[in-house]
Design an enzyme around this catalytic site. Structure first.
Site, mmCIF file in Angstrom:
data_model
loop_
_atom_site.group_PDB
_atom_site.id
_atom_site.type_symbol
_atom_site.label_atom_id
_atom_site.label_comp_id
_atom_site.label_asym_id
_atom_site.label_seq_id
_atom_site.Cartn_x
_atom_site.Cartn_y
_atom_site.Cartn_z
ATOM 1 N N SER A 137 -22.471 42.749 100.490
ATOM 2 C CA SER A 137 -23.318 42.465 101.670
ATOM 3 C C SER A 137 -23.512 41.412 101.842
ATOM 4 C CB SER A 137 -24.623 43.234 101.366
ATOM 5 O OG SER A 137 -25.219 42.484 100.406
ATOM 6 N N TYR B 128 -23.265 45.231 105.230
ATOM 7 C CA TYR B 128 -24.418 45.564 105.569
ATOM 8 C C TYR B 128 -25.431 44.549 105.505
ATOM 9 C CZ TYR B 128 -24.634 46.568 100.674
ATOM 10 O OH TYR B 128 -24.274 46.439 99.210
#
Length: 147
Positions: free
Chosen positions: A24, A57
């Site tokens: 991420s 993300y």
């Protein structure tokens, strides 16, 4: 349905790259909230220095720390000090483009918010789409330059 810019962090500086983290990008919650990016939202990251483009993300880091940390495999795409553009998107009906106003933040080299901009599509008197970039607090629009 069209994929449309929902929010953008433009020119934020990478503060860390952690290859051994779960994955991420870790971002300052203050920056995310100002632009409208939420935890676990997928974003595209474009490295202004290398041209690398990745998707991952968002996770929130320490509030007020100005973090921009590429984690896991994403850490291979950026070096500390690189400037990146982080863009979230949404899918909308094409006719709804005039109903949205994505927020774009620009940054100083130390990851302080420099400008708050809004992207706005409208229709002219003949029904044709127009595009403006509006600077917060400014009475005028920023001229859009097409290349």
């Amino acid at each position: 349905m069209k994929k449309i810019v929902a929010a953008k962090l433009h020119g934020i500086t990478v503060t860390e790259a952690d290859l051994n983290y779960h994955g991420s990008i870790t971002l300052d919650p203050d920056h995310c909230e100002a632009a409208g990016i939420i935890p676990m939202e997928f974003v595209e990251i474009w490295n202004k220095n290398s041209g690398a483009r990745i998707s991952t993300y968002v996770i929130y880091g320490d509030r007020g720390a100005g973090q921009c940390v590429l984690n896991g495999a994403a850490a291979r795409s950026c070096q500390v000090g690189d400037q990146v553009i982080i863009c979230s998107s949404d899918y909308i009906e094409a006719d709804a483009v005039t109903d949205i106003s994505p927020t774009v933040l620009t940054f100083t080299p130390d990851n302080k918010i420099d400008e708050i901009l809004t992207y706005k599509a409208n229709r002219d008197d003949e029904g044709r789409l127009t595009f403006d970039i509006i600077k917060e607090g400014a009475a005028q629009k920023i001229p859009y330059k097409s290349n």
